[in-house]
Design a protein around this motif. Structure first.
Motif, PDB file in Angstrom:
ATOM      1  N   LYS A   1       0.830  -1.202   0.000  1.00  0.00           N
ATOM      2  CA  LYS A   1       0.000   0.000   0.000  1.00  0.00           C
ATOM      3  C   LYS A   1       0.873   1.265   0.000  1.00  0.00           C
ATOM      4  O   LYS A   1       1.718   1.435   0.865  1.00  0.00           O
ATOM      5  CB  LYS A   1      -0.924  -0.013   1.212  1.00  0.00           C
ATOM      6  N   GLU A   2       0.640   2.115  -1.004  1.00  0.00           N
ATOM      7  CA  GLU A   2       1.451   3.320  -1.145  1.00  0.00           C
ATOM      8  C   GLU A   2       0.769   4.506  -0.433  1.00  0.00           C
ATOM      9  O   GLU A   2      -0.190   5.062  -0.923  1.00  0.00           O
ATOM     10  CB  GLU A   2       1.623   3.629  -2.642  1.00  0.00           C
ATOM     11  N   TRP A   3       1.248   4.848   0.717  1.00  0.00           N
ATOM     12  CA  TRP A   3       0.709   6.020   1.429  1.00  0.00           C
ATOM     13  C   TRP A   3       1.738   6.544   2.411  1.00  0.00           C
ATOM     14  O   TRP A   3       2.714   5.870   2.724  1.00  0.00           O
ATOM     15  CB  TRP A   3      -0.600   5.684   2.156  1.00  0.00           C
ATOM     16  N   LYS A   4       1.520   7.714   2.890  1.00  0.00           N
ATOM     17  CA  LYS A   4       2.396   8.308   3.884  1.00  0.00           C
ATOM     18  C   LYS A   4       1.540   8.797   5.029  1.00  0.00           C
ATOM     19  O   LYS A   4       0.482   9.378   4.802  1.00  0.00           O
ATOM     20  CB  LYS A   4       3.147   9.495   3.274  1.00  0.00           C
ATOM     21  N   GLY A   5       1.991   8.586   6.234  1.00  0.00           N
ATOM     22  CA  GLY A   5       1.242   9.111   7.368  1.00  0.00           C
ATOM     23  C   GLY A   5       1.214   8.142   8.515  1.00  0.00           C
ATOM     24  O   GLY A   5       1.912   7.121   8.517  1.00  0.00           O
ATOM     25  N   THR A   6       0.430   8.489   9.517  1.00  0.00           N
ATOM     26  CA  THR A   6       0.343   7.674  10.719  1.00  0.00           C
ATOM     27  C   THR A   6      -1.114   7.598  11.153  1.00  0.00           C
ATOM     28  O   THR A   6      -1.842   8.594  11.080  1.00  0.00           O
ATOM     29  CB  THR A   6       1.190   8.298  11.859  1.00  0.00           C
ATOM     30  N   GLN A   7      -1.513   6.442  11.588  1.00  0.00           N
ATOM     31  CA  GLN A   7      -2.855   6.297  12.131  1.00  0.00           C
ATOM     32  C   GLN A   7      -2.763   5.580  13.466  1.00  0.00           C
ATOM     33  O   GLN A   7      -2.073   4.575  13.605  1.00  0.00           O
ATOM     34  CB  GLN A   7      -3.729   5.492  11.170  1.00  0.00           C
ATOM     35  N   ILE A   8      -3.468   6.129  14.434  1.00  0.00           N
ATOM     36  CA  ILE A   8      -3.454   5.505  15.760  1.00  0.00           C
ATOM     37  C   ILE A   8      -4.894   5.165  16.139  1.00  0.00           C
ATOM     38  O   ILE A   8      -5.817   5.943  15.874  1.00  0.00           O
ATOM     39  CB  ILE A   8      -2.768   6.423  16.803  1.00  0.00           C
ATOM     40  N   THR A   9      -5.077   3.997  16.708  1.00  0.00           N
ATOM     41  CA  THR A   9      -6.409   3.580  17.146  1.00  0.00           C
ATOM     42  C   THR A   9      -6.337   3.250  18.630  1.00  0.00           C
ATOM     43  O   THR A   9      -5.518   2.425  19.050  1.00  0.00           O
ATOM     44  CB  THR A   9      -6.885   2.347  16.356  1.00  0.00           C
ATOM     45  N   ILE A  10      -7.169   3.899  19.377  1.00  0.00           N
ATOM     46  CA  ILE A  10      -7.127   3.741  20.831  1.00  0.00           C
ATOM     47  C   ILE A  10      -8.535   3.444  21.320  1.00  0.00           C
ATOM     48  O   ILE A  10      -9.504   4.056  20.843  1.00  0.00           O
ATOM     49  CB  ILE A  10      -6.621   5.043  21.512  1.00  0.00           C
ATOM     50  N   VAL A  11      -8.671   2.517  22.248  1.00  0.00           N
ATOM     51  CA  VAL A  11      -9.992   2.243  22.823  1.00  0.00           C
ATOM     52  C   VAL A  11      -9.959   2.652  24.291  1.00  0.00           C
ATOM     53  O   VAL A  11      -9.140   2.156  25.066  1.00  0.00           O
ATOM     54  CB  VAL A  11     -10.357   0.748  22.673  1.00  0.00           C
ATOM     55  N   VAL A  12     -10.828   3.586  24.633  1.00  0.00           N
ATOM     56  CA  VAL A  12     -10.791   4.122  26.001  1.00  0.00           C
ATOM     57  C   VAL A  12     -12.188   4.252  26.584  1.00  0.00           C
ATOM     58  O   VAL A  12     -13.187   4.269  25.869  1.00  0.00           O
ATOM     59  CB  VAL A  12     -10.156   5.539  26.032  1.00  0.00           C
ATOM     60  N   GLU A  13     -12.209   4.395  27.898  1.00  0.00           N
ATOM     61  CA  GLU A  13     -13.444   4.766  28.564  1.00  0.00           C
ATOM     62  C   GLU A  13     -13.606   6.267  28.411  1.00  0.00           C
ATOM     63  O   GLU A  13     -12.618   7.016  28.489  1.00  0.00           O
ATOM     64  CB  GLU A  13     -13.333   4.456  30.066  1.00  0.00           C
ATOM     65  N   GLY A  14     -14.836   6.685  28.226  1.00  0.00           N
ATOM     66  CA  GLY A  14     -15.030   8.122  28.089  1.00  0.00           C
ATOM     67  C   GLY A  14     -16.503   8.441  27.950  1.00  0.00           C
ATOM     68  O   GLY A  14     -17.354   7.552  27.965  1.00  0.00           O
ATOM     69  N   ILE A  15     -16.794   9.739  27.889  1.00  0.00           N
ATOM     70  CA  ILE A  15     -18.171  10.175  27.628  1.00  0.00           C
ATOM     71  C   ILE A  15     -18.078  11.261  26.568  1.00  0.00           C
ATOM     72  O   ILE A  15     -17.277  12.190  26.703  1.00  0.00           O
ATOM     73  CB  ILE A  15     -18.852  10.727  28.911  1.00  0.00           C
ATOM     74  N   TYR A  16     -18.859  11.091  25.509  1.00  0.00           N
ATOM     75  CA  TYR A  16     -18.802  12.080  24.436  1.00  0.00           C
ATOM     76  C   TYR A  16     -19.895  13.118  24.622  1.00  0.00           C
ATOM     77  O   TYR A  16     -21.070  12.821  24.745  1.00  0.00           O
ATOM     78  CB  TYR A  16     -18.965  11.403  23.071  1.00  0.00           C
ATOM     79  N   ARG A  17     -19.498  14.387  24.642  1.00  0.00           N
ATOM     80  CA  ARG A  17     -20.453  15.494  24.772  1.00  0.00           C
ATOM     81  C   ARG A  17     -20.110  16.564  23.744  1.00  0.00           C
ATOM     82  O   ARG A  17     -18.981  16.605  23.248  1.00  0.00           O
ATOM     83  CB  ARG A  17     -20.336  16.116  26.172  1.00  0.00           C
ATOM     84  N   GLU A  18     -21.064  17.419  23.472  1.00  0.00           N
ATOM     85  CA  GLU A  18     -20.755  18.527  22.548  1.00  0.00           C
ATOM     86  C   GLU A  18     -21.086  19.866  23.201  1.00  0.00           C
ATOM     87  O   GLU A  18     -21.956  20.582  22.769  1.00  0.00           O
ATOM     88  CB  GLU A  18     -21.534  18.351  21.233  1.00  0.00           C
ATOM     89  N   HIS A  19     -20.391  20.176  24.272  1.00  0.00           N
ATOM     90  CA  HIS A  19     -20.628  21.473  24.925  1.00  0.00           C
ATOM     91  C   HIS A  19     -19.405  22.357  24.709  1.00  0.00           C
ATOM     92  O   HIS A  19     -18.587  22.113  23.814  1.00  0.00           O
ATOM     93  CB  HIS A  19     -20.953  21.281  26.410  1.00  0.00           C
ATOM     94  N   LYS A  20     -19.286  23.342  25.546  1.00  0.00           N
ATOM     95  CA  LYS A  20     -18.248  24.356  25.333  1.00  0.00           C
ATOM     96  C   LYS A  20     -16.829  23.804  25.396  1.00  0.00           C
ATOM     97  O   LYS A  20     -15.961  24.226  24.649  1.00  0.00           O
ATOM     98  CB  LYS A  20     -18.393  25.474  26.370  1.00  0.00           C
ATOM     99  N   GLN A  21     -16.571  22.902  26.328  1.00  0.00           N
ATOM    100  CA  GLN A  21     -15.209  22.398  26.465  1.00  0.00           C
ATOM    101  C   GLN A  21     -15.153  20.988  25.896  1.00  0.00           C
ATOM    102  O   GLN A  21     -14.794  20.047  26.577  1.00  0.00           O
ATOM    103  CB  GLN A  21     -14.801  22.409  27.940  1.00  0.00           C
ATOM    104  N   SER A  22     -15.544  20.857  24.633  1.00  0.00           N
ATOM    105  CA  SER A  22     -15.667  19.523  24.075  1.00  0.00           C
ATOM    106  C   SER A  22     -14.735  19.338  22.886  1.00  0.00           C
ATOM    107  O   SER A  22     -14.085  20.265  22.418  1.00  0.00           O
ATOM    108  CB  SER A  22     -17.105  19.310  23.608  1.00  0.00           C
ATOM    109  N   VAL A  23     -14.704  18.109  22.399  1.00  0.00           N
ATOM    110  CA  VAL A  23     -13.898  17.769  21.245  1.00  0.00           C
ATOM    111  C   VAL A  23     -14.250  18.685  20.075  1.00  0.00           C
ATOM    112  O   VAL A  23     -13.371  19.225  19.397  1.00  0.00           O
ATOM    113  CB  VAL A  23     -14.141  16.290  20.859  1.00  0.00           C
ATOM    114  N   ILE A  24     -15.537  18.856  19.871  1.00  0.00           N
ATOM    115  CA  ILE A  24     -15.945  19.605  18.695  1.00  0.00           C
ATOM    116  C   ILE A  24     -15.507  21.070  18.770  1.00  0.00           C
ATOM    117  O   ILE A  24     -15.071  21.659  17.794  1.00  0.00           O
ATOM    118  CB  ILE A  24     -17.479  19.449  18.471  1.00  0.00           C
TER     119      ILE A  24
END
Lengths: 362, 535
Positions: B174-197
C-alpha cells in the motif's frame, strides 16, 4: 370673525403647504416666535406684545418634521370640529389627534403637553382665538357678586350662586357671555380659592359692594378675559390679592400685562390698570402680623426675586421697594397668615382698610 | 481515642524500605488529572488533543498541508474507539514504540523551537490511559511512503516505563504516507463548550491551512482548509541566558562539550559574545578559562546572578512561527462567518529570556451570537482553566467601554476574541497545558494587541452606528409623510395618496444634500479616541 372665515384660514394654511409640496419645495409653516426674544413691553398700552419675528417650521428640517405633522393634524382636527359645528375640550382634541403612526411604534402625540402648545401656535399664526377654533379648556375660575350676566341665553345672577359661585367658562367672549347688570364698584381678584371661599362666606362682596373672583392659582384664559372685560366694558377697578411671594407677584403681573406665551392675546386678557392690594412683606410691620407665620425664602425664591427686580413692569419704585424688602427680611407669607389675627381679619379689617386708604401697589 | 488511632512509631530504617523509585508511568496512573484525564468527558478531549497536536506538528515539520481524519465511535457503554490519522511523513520503525510507548520521550522537550507539544507526555499518556481504563492495546499504522506499512500493537510497561510490543507486522504494497493511531478508552462524548468539537473548531481556526474531518458519534463534521500555505518554518535556537536558572545551568555545564567557561557560554547560548561572556565571569568572580565540569555550585549561583547584570541582546525570534494576520483572519472568517474581522500580529518580544509573540483577532457579528474568548498557545486551543490564564486576565483588563462596547471584563456584544501566543516555551500553569502563566510582560503584550483590535472594531461599529443613525433620519422624513398627507387632505380636499407621494418625492430630492451634511456632522462628533499605548 365667523366660522367660515376661520375655516378659510385653516384651509389657507393647508393650501399654502400643499402648494409648496406640489412645486417640490420644502414645505413650511410660518409662525410668530413666542419666546422672550420676540416680545416687548409696550409702554403705551403697558402690555406684553408679540414682536414680528417669525420662525419657519419646515418638513425637511429634522428637528421640525414631527411638529410640522402635528401642526397640520391639529389644524385639520379643528376644521373637522368646526365643520361638525361642535366644540370640544383641548383634552378631547388631544385624544382625537393621538394615534399610532402606521408601521411604527410611535404615536402622533404622546402627551397633551405636545398638543396644547400647537393649539397656541395655530391661534397665533392664524390670529384666531382658541374659542373660535371651537376649543375650550377646563373651567377654573369662580365669580360671586352683584353681577347679572347672560350666558348663551341663560340669565345668571352671580349674587345668587350660593357657596360655590359661578364657574367662568373657557370661552368668555362677548358673543357667549354678556354683562346685563352690575352694581359692584370694584373687582377683587383673589389668587386662592380658600381665601375666596372665606370672603364669600363672610359676604364680603355684599358688604363691600364688589365682585370677588378667584383663578385658583394662575388664572385661566377665560377668567383673565372676564377680568379684562369687567374693566374695559364696565369700568370697574381691579384689585389683586395674592400671597406675598414671587409666584403671587408673577400671577399679578400676568393678569396685568399678559404673558410671554400668550403675548398674542395680551390685548384681550391683560388688564394694565389692575392694582395690587396685597399681600406684601411690608404688611407684616404695618398690620402687626406675627413673625412666626412667615416662611423663609428658598434659594429659588431669592433667584426669582432678583430676576423680577429687573423686569420693566416691576420697575415702579413701590415694587422695587417691596421686592428689596422681601430680600432684606428673607421671608414670604401666605394670605392665610392673616388668620393669625383672627379668621375674619382679612374681610373685616385688612381689605376694607387697604381699599379705603387706596393703599395699592401699581 | 480509639484503638485504631494509636500511633506506632517507625524507625527511619524501616521507612527507607518503603521508599521506592516510581516510574513516570506509575506516577501518571496515580495522578492522571495532572495530564488532563480528570474525568471521562475530558479524557476524550485530551486524547484527541494529543493526537491532533502530534499530527499537526508532524505534517507541518515535514512542510505538508495537513489532512487530518478523526473518528470517535461508541463501541460499548462509555467506551469509545478513537482513530486519528494524518498525512504526515510517517514514523520509522525504530522510533514508533518509543514515541507511543514511553513517557517523556520526544524530540520536543530538548530543543528550543516552537511546536505544539513540548513535554513528550502527550500521546504516550493516551496509550497508558487506554490500557488503564479498557485494558486495550493501542494500534499504530504508519508508513514513510515506500510501499511499506508498519502495523504495531502495543502497551506500556508501567513499572519500567518501557513499551511492550504485542504485535509487529509489516504490510507491503500500500502506497501512502502518514500515521494512524487507534485507541480504545473509557469516556463520555459530549458537545458542549469544552468539548472535542469546540477544540476542533478552534484548531481549525488557528490552523486554517489544515483540512480536518471528524466522524463524531453524531455524524460527520468537516473543517475545510482556507489557505494553501503553511506558516513560515520556525528555526531552532539555543537558549538565552536570561531564562536560565541554577538547575538548568548545572545540567548544561555537565553535558557541554565546551572546554572553558568562556567557550561554554558563547557556544551553548544564543546572543552571547566573547565580551559578554567575559563580563559574566568577571562579575561572578570566575576564571573564564576553567573547565565547565570543574565549576562549583556556589560559583554557578554567582554566575546566574551575574547574568542578570550583563546586558545581552534579545534572543533571535526566527524560532517563532506566528500565524500572521492573514491566517488569523482567514481562520476566524471561515469558521465563524463574521460580519467584521480584524487582527494584529505584535512584534516578537521576550519574557525571562524566552522569545514569544502575541497575535489577536476579533471577529464580530455574523454567525457569532455572544461574546467568547479563544485562547491558543502555539496554535493549540486551551479550553480549561480560563480563570488562571494570562489571556483571560488581559481580556478582563481592557476597558471595553472605551471602545463603545458595553460590559465588564468581556464585551457584551457578539464577538469572538482570539488570542494566540507563540513561543518556544509557553509557560503553562500545569502539565495539562490549559492556562498560560501570568507574566507581566505577557499580559501587557496581550492587552496592547487587544486594544489595537478593539480600536479597529470600534471604528467599524461607529461606522455602522453612523450609517444607522443616518438611515434613521431618513425614516423620520418618510414616516411622517402619511400623517401629513392625511391632515392636508382634510384641510384642502386633495387626494391623500397623491400628497403622500409628493412629500416622499421631496424627501428623495433633498435627501442627498441632507445626507452629506449628516455625514460631515457625524465625522466631527465621532473621532475615535486614540489610546495611549503605555497605559
Amino acid at each position: 370673525m365667523n366660522e367660515k372665515e376661520v375655516i378659510g384660514k385653516l384651509s389657507g394654511l393647508g393650501n399654502k403647504v400643499l402648494k409648496d409640496i406640489k412645486s417640490v419645495k420644502d414645505p413650511d409653516i410660518q409662525l410668530p416666535v413666542r419666546a422672550l426674544s420676540n416680545i416687548y413691553f409696550d409702554e403705551k398700552s403697558k402690555l406684553i406684545k408679540l414682536g414680528d419675528k417669525t420662525s419657519h417650521r419646515s418638513y425637511m428640517n429634522i428637528a421640525h418634521t414631527r411638529k410640522f405633522m402635528q401642526t397640520l393634524l391639529v389644524a385639520a382636527e379643528c376644521k373637522k370640529i368646526i365643520d361638525q359645528n361642535v366644540s370640544t375640550s383641548i383634552r378631547d382634541l388631544y385624544y382625537a389627534v393621538k394615534h399610532t403612526i402606521p408601521g411604527t411604534k410611535e404615536n402622533t402625540f404622546e402627551e397633551q403637553s405636545e398638543s396644547d402648545p400647537i393649539i397656541e401656535d395655530i391661534e397665533a399664526t392664524l390670529n384666531t382665538l382658541r374659542e373660535q377654533l371651537h376649543l375650550q379648556a377646563d373651567r377654573k375660575g369662580y365669580i360671586a357678586g352683584s353681577l347679572v350676566i347672560n350666558d348663551t341665553g341663560d340669565e345668571i345672577d352671580c349674587g345668587k350662586m350660593g357657596s360655590s359661585g359661578w364657574a367662568i367658562p373657557s370661552n368668555a367672549e362677548p358673543d357667549v357671555i354678556k354683562f346685563k347688570k352690575c352694581d359692584a364698584e370694584y373687582v377683587l381678584m383673589v389668587e386662592k380659592d380658600a381665601v375666596w371661599q372665606r370672603l364669600n362666606q363672610d359676604k364680603f362682596w355684599q358688604k363691600q359692594n364688589c365682585l370677588i373672583i378667584t383663578g385658583k392659582g394662575q388664572p385661566a384664559r377665560g377668567t383673565r378675559r372676564i377680568v379684562n372685560r369687567l374693566h374695559k366694558e364696565l369700568n370697574l377697578p381691579i384689585y389683586v390679592l395674592t400671597d406675598a411671594d414671587p409666584w403671587g407677584y408673577y400671577i399679578y403681573s400676568v393678569l396685568k400685562q399678559g404673558s410671554i406665551n400668550l403675548s398674542f392675546l395680551s390685548d384681550r386678557i391683560g388688564t394694565p390698570k389692575a392694582k395690587f392690594i396685597g399681600l406684601t412683606t411690608m404688611d407684616v410691620e404695618k398690620f402687626g402680623i406675627p413673625k412666626n407665620v412667615t416662611i423663609r425664602l428658598t434659594e429659588g425664591d431669592k433667584k426669582r426675586t432678583v430676576e423680577m427686580l429687573n423686569y420693566v413692569w416691576f420697575k415702579p419704585k413701590e415694587w422695587q421697594d417691596e421686592l428689596k424688602n422681601m430680600m432684606k427680611v428673607g421671608y414670604k407669607l401666605e394670605l392665610e397668615a392673616l388668620s393669625a389675627k383672627g379668621i375674619k381679619y382679612i374681610s373685616e379689617k385688612y381689605l376694607p382698610e387697604k381699599i379705603n386708604n387706596k393703599e395699592f401697589l401699581p | 481515642m480509639t484503638e485504631e488511632s494509636v500511633v506506632n512509631e517507625k524507625s527511619a530504617e524501616h521507612m527507607a524500605k518503603d521508599h521506592r523509585e516510581i516510574s513516570i508511568s506509575q506516577f501518571f496512573e496515580k495522578n492522571r488529572h495532572l495530564l488532563g484525564y480528570d474525568n471521562k468527558i475530558k479524557a476524550l478531549l485530551t486524547i484527541i488533543k494529543e493526537g491532533v497536536d502530534n499530527a499537526l506538528d508532524a505534517t507541518e515539520e515535514a512542510r505538508i498541508l495537513p489532512d487530518i481524519y478523526i473518528k470517535i465511535e461508541e463501541i460499548d457503554k462509555e467506551t469509545y474507539r478513537i482513530v486519528i490519522r494524518d498525512n504526515g511523513p510517517g514514523i520509522i520503525r525504530a522510533q514508533i514504540s518509543k514515541i507511543f510507548g514511553k513517557l517523556l520521550y520526544g524530540s520536543k522537550f530538548h530543543r528550543l523551537r516552537q511546536s505544539r507539544g513540548q513535554q513528550g507526555i502527550g500521546i504516550s499518556g493516551a496509550v497508558l490511559y487506554a490500557q488503564l481504563t479498557t485494558g486495550e492495546s493501542t494500534k499504530i499504522l504508519t508508513s514513510t511512503g515506500k510501499g511499506k506499512t508498519h502495523k504495531i500493537e502495543m502497551k506500556i510497561d508501567v513499572k519500567t516505563n518501557e513499551p511492550k510490543i504485542l504485535k509487529d507486522e509489516v504490510i507491503d504494497g500500500k502506497e501512502w504516507k502518514g500515521t494512524q493511531i487507534t485507541i480504545v478508552v473509557e469516556g463520555i462524548y459530549r458537545e458542549h463548550k469544552q468539548s472535542v468539537i469546540e477544540y476542533l473548531k478552534q484548531t481549525a481556526i488557528s490552523n486554517p491551512f489544515a483540512n480536518i474531518t471528524f466522524d463524531s458519534p453524531n455524524g460527520r463534521v468537516e473543517f475545510k482548509r482556507a489557505v494553501d500555505h503553511l506558516p513560515k518554518e520556525p528555526k531552532e535556537i539555543k537558549p538565552h541566558l536570561y531564562g536560565i536558572e541554577v538547575g538548568i545551568m548545572t545540567r548544561m555545564l555537565q553535558e557541554t562539550k565546551g572546554r572553558s567557561i568562556l567557550g561554554f557560554l558563547t557556544t551553548e547560548f544564543s546572543r552571547v559574545g566573547k565580551k559578554s561572556a567575559e563580563d559574566i565571569c568577571k562579575k561572578a568572580g570566575i576564571d573564564d578559562k576553567i573547565s565547565p565540569k570543574k565549576i562549583e555550585h556556589s560559583q554557578i549561583v554567582e554566575m546566574v546572578k551575574a547574568i542578570k547584570e550583563v546586558k545581552l541582546s534579545r534572543p533571535p525570534t526566527d524560532c517563532l512561527s506566528p500565524l500572521t494576520q492573514e491566517l488569523v483572519e482567514a481562520g476566524l472568517s471561515k469558521e465563524l462567518n463574521p460580519e467584521f474581522v480584524t487582527s494584529i500580529s505584535r512584534p516578537p518580544t521576550v519574557y525571562r529570556g524566552w522569545p514569544f509573540q502575541i497575535e489577536v483577532g476579533i471577529a464580530y457579528g455574523g454567525s457569532i451570537k455572544e461574546a467568547s474568548v479563544m485562547r491558543l498557545a502555539n496554535r493549540v486551543p486551551l479550553l480549561y482553566q480560563s480563570g488562571d490564564c494570562a489571556i483571560s486576565k488581559a481580556v478582563a483588563g481592557v476597558d471595553w467601554k472605551r471602545y463603545g462596547l458595553s460590559g465588564d471584563k468581556i464585551p457584551d456584544a457578539p464577538v469572538t476574541i482570539f488570542v494566540h501566543m507563540s513561543s518556544v516555551w509557553v509557560p503553562f500553569t500545569s502539565e495539562s497545558k490549559e492556562a498560560i502563566a501570568s507574566y507581566t510582560t505577557i499580559i501587557k503584550e496581550i492587552k496592547l494587541a487587544l486594544q489595537d483590535c478593539a480600536r479597529k472594531l470600534s471604528i467599524y461599529l461607529s461606522g455602522i452606528r453612523k450609517a444607522e443613525r443616518i438611515a434613521e433620519k431618513r425614516r423620520i422624513y418618510e414616516k411622517y409623510a402619511h400623517e401629513t398627507a392625511v391632515a392636508l387632505n382634510e384641510l384642502t380636499g386633495d387626494e391623500k395618496e397623491k400628497i403622500e407621494k409628493a412629500i416622499l418625492k421631496i424627501v428623495e430630492e433633498k435627501w442627498g444634500e441632507i445626507e452629506q451634511e449628516l455625514i460631515e456632522e457625524n465625522d466631527k462628533e465621532t473621532g475615535v479616541e486614540k489610546e495611549d499605548e503605555n497605559k
